[in-house]
Each structure stands twice: as C-alpha cells, then as structure tokens.
Write a protein that holds these residues in place. Structure first.
Motif, PDB file in Angstrom:
ATOM      1  N   PHE A   1       0.833  -1.196   0.000  1.00  0.00           N
ATOM      2  CA  PHE A   1       0.000   0.000   0.000  1.00  0.00           C
ATOM      3  C   PHE A   1       0.873   1.254   0.000  1.00  0.00           C
ATOM      4  N   ASN A   2       0.421   2.275  -0.710  1.00  0.00           N
ATOM      5  CA  ASN A   2       1.054   3.583  -0.528  1.00  0.00           C
ATOM      6  C   ASN A   2       0.005   4.521   0.046  1.00  0.00           C
ATOM      7  N   VAL A   3       0.413   5.243   1.048  1.00  0.00           N
ATOM      8  CA  VAL A   3      -0.533   6.021   1.830  1.00  0.00           C
ATOM      9  C   VAL A   3      -0.035   7.449   1.917  1.00  0.00           C
TER      10      VAL A   3
ATOM     11  N   PRO B   1       0.687  10.617   3.902  1.00  0.00           N
ATOM     12  CA  PRO B   1       0.859  10.939   5.327  1.00  0.00           C
ATOM     13  C   PRO B   1      -0.193  11.926   5.827  1.00  0.00           C
TER      14      PRO B   1
ATOM     15  N   TRP C   1       7.184  14.930   4.916  1.00  0.00           N
ATOM     16  CA  TRP C   1       8.562  14.430   5.053  1.00  0.00           C
ATOM     17  C   TRP C   1       8.592  12.943   5.400  1.00  0.00           C
ATOM     18  N   TYR C   2       7.572  12.485   6.132  1.00  0.00           N
ATOM     19  CA  TYR C   2       7.564  11.099   6.632  1.00  0.00           C
ATOM     20  C   TYR C   2       7.484  10.117   5.459  1.00  0.00           C
ATOM     21  N   GLY C   3       6.621  10.440   4.496  1.00  0.00           N
ATOM     22  CA  GLY C   3       6.527   9.601   3.304  1.00  0.00           C
ATOM     23  C   GLY C   3       7.697   9.830   2.357  1.00  0.00           C
ATOM     24  N   GLU C   4       8.116  11.088   2.208  1.00  0.00           N
ATOM     25  CA  GLU C   4       9.211  11.401   1.274  1.00  0.00           C
ATOM     26  C   GLU C   4      10.495  10.664   1.641  1.00  0.00           C
ATOM     27  N   THR C   5      10.746  10.517   2.956  1.00  0.00           N
ATOM     28  CA  THR C   5      12.000   9.886   3.381  1.00  0.00           C
ATOM     29  C   THR C   5      11.872   8.368   3.537  1.00  0.00           C
ATOM     30  N   GLY C   6      10.721   7.809   3.122  1.00  0.00           N
ATOM     31  CA  GLY C   6      10.609   6.348   3.053  1.00  0.00           C
ATOM     32  C   GLY C   6      10.183   5.660   4.328  1.00  0.00           C
ATOM     33  N   MET C   7       9.418   6.359   5.176  1.00  0.00           N
ATOM     34  CA  MET C   7       8.993   5.717   6.424  1.00  0.00           C
ATOM     35  C   MET C   7       7.496   5.400   6.465  1.00  0.00           C
TER      36      MET C   7
ATOM     37  N   VAL D   1       5.634   3.153   5.360  1.00  0.00           N
ATOM     38  CA  VAL D   1       5.616   1.814   4.759  1.00  0.00           C
ATOM     39  C   VAL D   1       5.225   0.803   5.842  1.00  0.00           C
TER      40      VAL D   1
ATOM     41  N   ALA E   1       3.939   5.640  13.120  1.00  0.00           N
ATOM     42  CA  ALA E   1       4.203   6.418  14.327  1.00  0.00           C
ATOM     43  C   ALA E   1       5.589   7.053  14.225  1.00  0.00           C
ATOM     44  N   PRO E   2       5.683   8.360  13.912  1.00  0.00           N
ATOM     45  CA  PRO E   2       6.996   9.008  13.867  1.00  0.00           C
ATOM     46  C   PRO E   2       7.697   8.978  15.232  1.00  0.00           C
TER      47      PRO E   2
END
Lengths: 139, 382
Positions: free
Chosen positions: B114-116, B118, B126-132, B134, B245-246
């Motif tokens: 899945f791609n979600v 943020p 930034w959370y999705g851009e940096t690959g987290m 997932v 969860a960041p």
C-alpha cells in the motif's frame, strides 16, 4: 543546508537536534511538534530540542524502493529504519546510517546526524535526519 | 434491548485476483450469497453497514441490490473495516433499533504494498518522502523487538507462514493454494528484515457479506445460527507501539488488541482458554505470533513451543487461521475482517470441508488489526 522539512530540526550548542514538543503539565514529549498533549489531553505544549544521543530500540531494513510519496533516488539501495530511545523523552522513528542488519544491535548507543537522501531538481542535496551508531564516531 | 445477536447468512466472493470483475460486483455476489443462505431478500434488510478501502462506497451497492430506502452506513477503519462494520451492526441490533440487517466488506487493490498519503494520518509529508510511510517496515521493527524481548528464535516466522499455505491449499476460496516449505519461505527475498516475501500477505481482492438478526429470531432463518456473544473495538493508547508512528512514548502500554480481546471475552462470558478455533490477524507471520499472546490465547513467549508442537494446526489443540489467514488469502482491506467471521461460521456449522477442525468447534474467536492502531475482536458460539 536544505532539509526535507525545516521544522524537524533546530540548532543547539552541541549541534543539530530534533525539535519536538514537551507538555508543560505532564512532561510528555512528542516528535515532531504538536499542539495537543497525547498523554494528559491538555494543550500546553512548548517547543523542546530532543536529546542528540540515545540507544537503538528496534530496527529493520527497507528491502525495496517504497512507492510514492517516497522521493529518494530511483536507483534503490536498501536502507535501515529504526526507533531510537531518547532517555526520559521518547522513542523516535528514524533512518539509520548503517544498513547491515549484522552491524545493528538492539540497545547500541546512537547519535543524530543530518544526511542527504535525495537531490533536488536544481542539483542541491536535500537532507533528513538519521541516527548513526556511536562507534562510527570513535573509528 | 435484546441480549443477543446471531449470524444467519454468510456469503463470500473468493479472494485473490478476479480479472474483469469489479470489487463492487464481488460485493454484490457476496451479499446475494449471504441473503440466499438466510433465505431472505434484500428487501427484508432493515439496515446495512459496509466498507471498502479502494473499491467504492458500500452504500452505493443499493443501486444493484435494491433501492429499498434502508439506512446504509459506510464504515472505514483501515484493516479493521470489516470488524468495525460488524460491531456497528451488533450495536444496531442489541440496542433494539433494528432486528435484521446486512454487513458487507469488499475490496480490489492493485499489486504491491500500500502507498498512503501521510496527510491522511495527520503526519507531515517528510515522513513519506523519506521512506517511512511503509507498513512492511513497521511489522519488521515490531517483530524484531518482540523476538528480542521474549527470547524467541526467528525460525518460527517461516513455520507460521508454512502453516498458512498448508491451510490455504485446503480452502477453495483462498488465493494462495500452493504449499511452500519453511525452507523456501525463509530463503525468499528479504522484504523487511527478518521478514521475507512469503511471510507477508499481499493486498488482493474479495468480498464477504453477513446477515445478522436478533438472537431470539435466529431459527426463523437458519438451522445453524452462529451467535455473536461478544464484539469489541479499541484504538491505540499512549505508549503502545503501532504503525505510522513518527515517535512513540518512552513508557510502554499494551496494544489495542489486548483491551479489545479482553472486552470481547468479558462481554461473552467466555475465557480465552475455552476457544476452539481462532482467526487472528496475520498481516505477516510475526503478527500472528504477537497477536496469539495479545489476544490472551497464550502467554508471551509461549508461542514458540505451541507452534513447534503443532498446537495451532487444524488438528491441534488451538487451531489458528484455519482458512490460511491473510498470508494465503491476501488482504482486500474492507473484506478481511469479515472473512475471519465467515471462516469461523463455517467451522462452527461443521461446513469447512477439507479445512474443517475435526471435533466440530463450539467457540470461535476473531481478531483484526488495522492502521494506525485499531483492533476489533469477536467471540462466536453455536
């Protein structure tokens, strides 16, 4: 230095630190900053730089190039992600500079760094935060 | 008020990939099967709850099923959508508002993880851009810590997936029907250390529908009603470790599964030790391992022994994921939680065929877990 999001970090006398929030009432911390306290449900959060050192709480290796919204390089290199425990504050999810699972161990000491993770359209590197094993400093 | 709810009709569209058939069409198929099973028509339904993550709004299925004017509410709770729809229906009947209604879950996802966005979760881009952003990463990190805390060897992860494929091979509605050995599973491509490709479920397609009624009216519609004795839903607490969860709190709290399962068992007046068959969320094999203990079906750390002793096999003392679970069936998000109810209903009726638990079970348990930290559990009896 260009960051993926300028609100994530702040300068301290010791170097860059993650910028979070701390509840004035119950001392709970969050990252990034937020206005409401997830612990006591109040709304008295103040900005606070987070600890620059901590210990690895858990980790994994990202083995495939994530779909959008990931913006890292097309040519994919597996990278490690983990949670680092910042004593008395919180556990922060972070990229790790070490991507060999054999070189990572739960409990190992780590420190925060700012690392490039992609190149912008104008050629400038865009940075994000990552935690590095402390032994890399000693080496 | 009524003190009980029964499931009197079950219907399913097989899971997997069904080319040329929309998710909505699969939902209509499942709904008609469930109505036929109960000997009812859509015009008998007093309410509907339903949901899909990416195949359309459930309430619009009425254009195909019948424009009868019934209240039909869309439910969306990530992977716990099906469980949430069922709990909504349970409340609608238990409160006395309605006596008879339908629950529908369906989905049709493209290949791959899945791609979600943020922003949908209140997280910066930034959370999705940096690959987290997932989900597979989270599962790798959670099981890594769990194995460390409870001194469990990672070799059990392949054994859990091996069981899922073995059970799936016996289930004509399953997607993955080829058996794989633990050695093949362990040697497959590493997705998120220590979890390999075949330890994960895949987003897929499928639909499930259930017809529910007041328990005291159940025998009007079914010779083999299944009773929904307890159903509970919880979201995450401060200090629990959940997906997307960041950060997490320095102090630890139990997962929402612990509270949801306790509440479901308490409502049912049934203890976890009385469960005869359980369907628990196995988004990947580490999830099954952790959820076994979080649901109260065993103690933390006890799983390694149970798995290696064969206790969780169809013929074992505590059969788990008898239809192959998410690993063999894939995960059409909206339908997944209701598949578990469907399987337990088959087991309690004695209609599960090649994957039937031999001593026909009396008590079934289901558990579904979804982002960003929600859990729905049920206790079913016959």
């Amino acid at each position: 230095m260009r960051m993926v999001d300028d609100s994530l970090v702040t300068d301290t006398p010791d170097g860059p630190a993650l910028l979070g929030s701390r509840c004035s009432d119950c001392a709970a911390c969050t990252f990034p900053r937020q206005a409401g306290c997830p612990r006591c449900t109040g709304a008295s959060m103040v900005d606070t730089p987070l600890a620059r050192r901590g210990s690895l709480w858990t980790f994994t290796i990202q083995g495939f190039r994530p779909k959008e919204p990931y913006t890292g390089p097309e040519e994919f290199e597996p990278f490690a992600v983990g949670y680092v425990e910042l004593p008395g504050q919180l556990l922060v999810e972070t990229r790790l500079t070490e991507s060999d699972p054999e070189a990572l161990e739960i409990g190992m000491p780590m420190h925060v760094e700012l690392v490039p993770f992609r190149t912008a359209d104008d050629g400038a590197p865009v940075h994000t935060f990552a935690f590095a094993p402390d032994r890399e400093v000693r080496a | 008020m009524t003190d009980g709810v029964a499931i009197v009709g079950i219907g399913m569209h097989r899971f997997g990939r069904t080319k040329g058939v929309s998710g909505r069409a699969q939902a209509v198929h499942a709904a008609r099967e469930a109505l036929r099973d109960a000997g009812l028509s859509f015009s008998d339904m007093q309410f509907g709850f339903g949901g899909s993550h990416s195949a359309g709004d459930a309430d619009t299925l009425v254009s195909e099923l019948g424009l009868t004017g019934l209240p039909f509410i869309n439910v969306a709770n990530g992977c716990a959508t099906g469980g949430s729809a069922l709990i909504s229906a349970d409340a609608a009947i238990r409160s006395g508002q309605h006596e008879l209604g339908i629950v529908i879950g369906f989905d049709k996802h493209p290949r791959g993880a899945f791609n979600v966005d943020p922003a949908e979760h209140g997280i910066g881009s930034w959370y999705g851009e940096t690959g987290m952003m997932v989900t597979t990463q989270f599962f790798g990190m959670k099981i890594q810590r769990y194995l460390h805390d409870h001194d469990i060897g990672s070799d059990v992860l392949a054994l859990i997936a091996e069981k899922a494929f073995r059970n799936g091979a016996l289930n004509p509605n399953a997607w993955r029907r080829d058996r794989l050995t633990a050695a093949e599973i362990a040697a497959a491509t590493m997705i998120s250390h220590p979890l390999t490709q075949y330890m994960y479920c895949s987003p897929g397609e499928g639909a499930v529908a259930l017809v529910l009624c007041r328990a005291d009216q159940a025998r009007r519609y079914s010779d083999e009603p299944v009773f929904l004795k307890g159903a509970a839903f919880r979201s995450r607490r401060y200090g629990s470790f959940e997906v997307y969860a960041p950060w997490i709190a320095a102090e630890r709290a139990e997962s929402p599964t612990v509270q949801a399962s306790q509440a479901a068992f308490e409502a049912a007046g049934i203890a976890p030790s009385e469960v005869d068959v359980a369907q628990i969320q196995d988004t990947e094999s580490g999830a099954e391992l952790m959820h076994m203990a979080e649901t109260g079906l065993c103690e933390h750390g006890e799983q390694e022994h149970l798995i290696k002793a064969g206790d969780n096999e169809i013929e074992g003392r505590l059969p788990i994921n008898t239809d192959g679970g998410c690993i063999a069936n894939g995960e059409p998000v909206g339908a997944s939680g209701l598949r578990q109810i469907y399987e337990n209903a088959l087991q309690l009726r004695g209609d599960a065929g090649a994957h039937q638990v031999p001593s026909r079970p009396h008590v079934g348990f289901t558990h579904v877990y979804g982002a960003p930290g929600i859990s729905a559990c049920t206790v079913l009896t016959r």
